[in-house]
Design a protein around this motif. Sequence first.
Motif, PDB file in Angstrom:
ATOM      1  N   ASP A 184       8.503 -44.587 -51.398  1.00 13.56           N
ATOM      2  CA  ASP A 184       8.378 -46.032 -51.770  1.00 13.56           C
ATOM      3  C   ASP A 184       7.755 -46.943 -50.844  1.00 13.56           C
ATOM      4  N   MET A 185       6.731 -47.561 -51.286  1.00  9.45           N
ATOM      5  CA  MET A 185       6.044 -48.194 -50.309  1.00  9.45           C
ATOM      6  C   MET A 185       6.848 -49.601 -49.595  1.00  9.45           C
ATOM      7  N   ALA A 186       8.060 -49.832 -50.325  1.00  8.30           N
ATOM      8  CA  ALA A 186       8.943 -50.935 -49.538  1.00  8.30           C
ATOM      9  C   ALA A 186       9.755 -50.350 -48.517  1.00  8.30           C
ATOM     10  N   THR A 187       9.876 -48.987 -48.302  1.00  6.31           N
ATOM     11  CA  THR A 187      10.664 -48.445 -47.310  1.00  6.31           C
ATOM     12  C   THR A 187      10.336 -49.050 -45.984  1.00  6.31           C
ATOM     13  N   PRO A 188      11.334 -49.413 -45.326  1.00  5.50           N
ATOM     14  CA  PRO A 188      11.323 -49.904 -43.966  1.00  5.50           C
ATOM     15  C   PRO A 188      10.415 -48.918 -43.087  1.00  5.50           C
ATOM     16  N   GLY A 189       9.674 -49.368 -42.232  1.00  7.63           N
ATOM     17  CA  GLY A 189       8.751 -48.646 -41.294  1.00  7.63           C
ATOM     18  C   GLY A 189       7.203 -47.929 -42.003  1.00  7.63           C
ATOM     19  N   VAL A 190       6.893 -48.424 -43.245  1.00 11.44           N
ATOM     20  CA  VAL A 190       5.679 -48.211 -43.888  1.00 11.44           C
ATOM     21  C   VAL A 190       4.746 -49.651 -43.591  1.00 11.44           C
ATOM     22  N   GLU A 191       3.770 -49.381 -42.953  1.00 12.85           N
ATOM     23  CA  GLU A 191       2.881 -50.564 -43.005  1.00 12.85           C
ATOM     24  C   GLU A 191       1.569 -50.105 -43.263  1.00 12.85           C
ATOM     25  N   VAL A 192       1.046 -51.218 -43.982  1.00  8.60           N
ATOM     26  CA  VAL A 192      -0.419 -51.037 -44.686  1.00  8.60           C
ATOM     27  C   VAL A 192      -1.368 -51.877 -43.786  1.00  8.60           C
ATOM     28  N   VAL A 193      -2.519 -51.220 -43.300  1.00  5.34           N
ATOM     29  CA  VAL A 193      -3.456 -52.090 -42.369  1.00  5.34           C
ATOM     30  C   VAL A 193      -4.754 -51.922 -43.087  1.00  5.34           C
ATOM     31  N   PRO A 194      -5.443 -53.323 -43.473  1.00  8.06           N
ATOM     32  CA  PRO A 194      -6.616 -53.100 -44.195  1.00  8.06           C
ATOM     33  C   PRO A 194      -7.840 -52.581 -43.508  1.00  8.06           C
TER      34      PRO A 194
ATOM     35  N   ALA B  64      -4.031 -48.926 -51.295  1.00  5.25           N
ATOM     36  CA  ALA B  64      -2.581 -48.940 -50.691  1.00  5.25           C
ATOM     37  C   ALA B  64      -1.826 -50.235 -50.806  1.00  5.25           C
ATOM     38  N   HIS B  65      -2.875 -51.406 -50.443  1.00  3.92           N
ATOM     39  CA  HIS B  65      -2.134 -52.759 -50.541  1.00  3.92           C
ATOM     40  C   HIS B  65      -1.764 -53.196 -52.106  1.00  3.92           C
ATOM     41  N   TYR B  66      -1.962 -52.506 -53.229  1.00  2.00           N
ATOM     42  CA  TYR B  66      -1.714 -52.629 -54.406  1.00  2.00           C
ATOM     43  C   TYR B  66      -0.419 -51.891 -54.790  1.00  2.00           C
ATOM     44  N   ALA B  67      -0.076 -50.661 -53.929  1.00  4.55           N
ATOM     45  CA  ALA B  67       0.832 -49.658 -54.432  1.00  4.55           C
ATOM     46  C   ALA B  67       2.204 -49.892 -54.304  1.00  4.55           C
ATOM     47  N   ASP B  68       2.862 -49.575 -55.319  1.00  3.33           N
ATOM     48  CA  ASP B  68       4.261 -49.591 -55.116  1.00  3.33           C
ATOM     49  C   ASP B  68       4.946 -48.088 -54.502  1.00  3.33           C
ATOM     50  N   TRP B  69       4.453 -47.131 -54.833  1.00  2.00           N
ATOM     51  CA  TRP B  69       4.633 -45.803 -54.355  1.00  2.00           C
ATOM     52  C   TRP B  69       3.366 -45.035 -53.614  1.00  2.00           C
ATOM     53  N   ILE B  70       3.675 -44.383 -52.880  1.00  2.00           N
ATOM     54  CA  ILE B  70       2.426 -43.406 -52.347  1.00  2.00           C
ATOM     55  C   ILE B  70       2.927 -41.708 -52.363  1.00  2.00           C
ATOM     56  N   PHE B  71       1.998 -40.951 -52.887  1.00  2.00           N
ATOM     57  CA  PHE B  71       2.513 -39.666 -52.797  1.00  2.00           C
ATOM     58  C   PHE B  71       1.681 -38.931 -51.353  1.00  2.00           C
ATOM     59  N   CYS B  72       2.364 -38.281 -50.649  1.00  2.00           N
ATOM     60  CA  CYS B  72       1.732 -37.905 -49.425  1.00  2.00           C
ATOM     61  C   CYS B  72       1.932 -36.466 -49.221  1.00  2.00           C
TER      62      CYS B  72
END
Length: 398
Positions: free
Chosen positions: A191-201, A163-171
């Motif tokens: 779109d992973m750039a949408t405000p409110g999407v957070e990626v935690v390793p 997900a840390h590489y992704a531009d999009w996520i299908f959910c």
Amino acid sequence: MDMRQSAEDEAFRETVQAYFREEYPRDIIAKLANGQTLKKSDMVASEQALSARGWLAPGWPAEYGGPGWTITQRFIFDEELERAGAPNVSPMGLLYVAPVIYTFGTPEQKDRWLGDILSARTFWAQGYSEPEAGSDLASLRTRAVLDGDHYIVDGEKIWTSDAHYADWIFCLVRTEDAPRKQDGITFLCIDMATPGVEVVPIITIDGGHHLNRVVFDNVRVPVENRIGDEGKGWTYARHLLSYERTSYAHVAAKRRQIEDMKRLLADAPWAEGDAGQQDDVRHRLAAVEVQLDALEMTVLRALAPLAAGQAPGDEASIIKIAATETAQAITELFVELAGLHALPKFPDRSGPDWRAGLEAIPAFAAPATAAYFLARAQTIYGGATEIQKNIIARQLGL
Ligand SMILES: Cc1cc2nc3c(=O)[nH]c(=O)nc-3n(C[C@H](O)[C@H](O)[C@H](O)COP(=O)(O)OP(=O)(O)OC[C@H]3O[C@@H](n4cnc5c(N)ncnc54)[C@H](O)[C@@H]3O)c2cc1C
């Protein structure tokens, strides 16, 4: 189906071999051969090279940009890519979501997403699992509430590969609390750039960063990002999983590993009087090779529905189990071989400079150990082995 290869297939094989020998980026093959892990920039370079040749999406129908190969040619291509030591493509966009988009998406969605996937401009992640919804995926609780022409998404996905590489996520998201929990689930592309999407390793036992938590906090997703009908996401999700589970075989890559193991075994610094141990390792290597032959036959049998243009059937579950158990058996043997090679060279630790001796330990030992740890996950992801067995048992009417 008849898998004997025609003269055209042999000529095709030679074309593919020549491509990987002469045109495909050598530095990527060299990095993998050297035990290095690939960065996103390497994956982009690899996929853009394949894309430039028109070979990035062998499984896609020609009308969406697939090369129009026969099923035998696709099989040959996969085999030669792995034999050359090139990396497999990142599957989430090309192998998982693309078949859903071209099967169930609108013309606008196809235009919007397929071209970017096919030219390796966008990478995708798969947002299915949640903290309380893995095997029991239909219990998922990430919620999407309609607000005008947007859904507001709140919740959390977990174990999200790359997900840390992704531009999009299908959910998969819940849009309704239906009596049957498989109903009321909707398939949304975010779109992973949408405000409110957070990626935690999440760092895995091999020490690598492959996985993440993805948190959605009040994320606004346009309704036009929904695939198919609201509440019917389960149907699309299952379609995708059959492609996912068939993609795990990697027969030629496993063949390469077995050839490497044979070389390592021949060179192993056996101590005197350990003939019994040698026999044991050779016996286990032979058993893995037989397991791999059986996997290859199973894959060839499963190609028949694909040749007829259908999605893979429940035999995908058989491949998933056979492929992942073989992968684990191979990584176990590599660790054992690493031990055989490393132990005699392990330094005497009585002196202060004992670390100097560590350099003599063969280079394959550390990556082999990391691969062993990571391969434990193979019988879990994409649906655990027990879940695949449940599917097979249901198919058999048990
Ligand atoms: C390396 C890795 C990568 C992953 N990547 C992704 C990803 O990109 N996207 C994504 O959405 N998910 C991903 N996953 C999540 C993966 O799909 C889940 O871990 C998997 O489905 C199992 O769910 P769980 O972890 O919740 O375990 P659980 O479902 O809690 O299972 C625990 C154990 O109970 C057994 N069990 C559960 N139910 C049954 C049953 N009905 N019958 C018999 N046995 C049962 C299971 O087999 C397992 O052994 C990934 C996981 C890993 C480890």
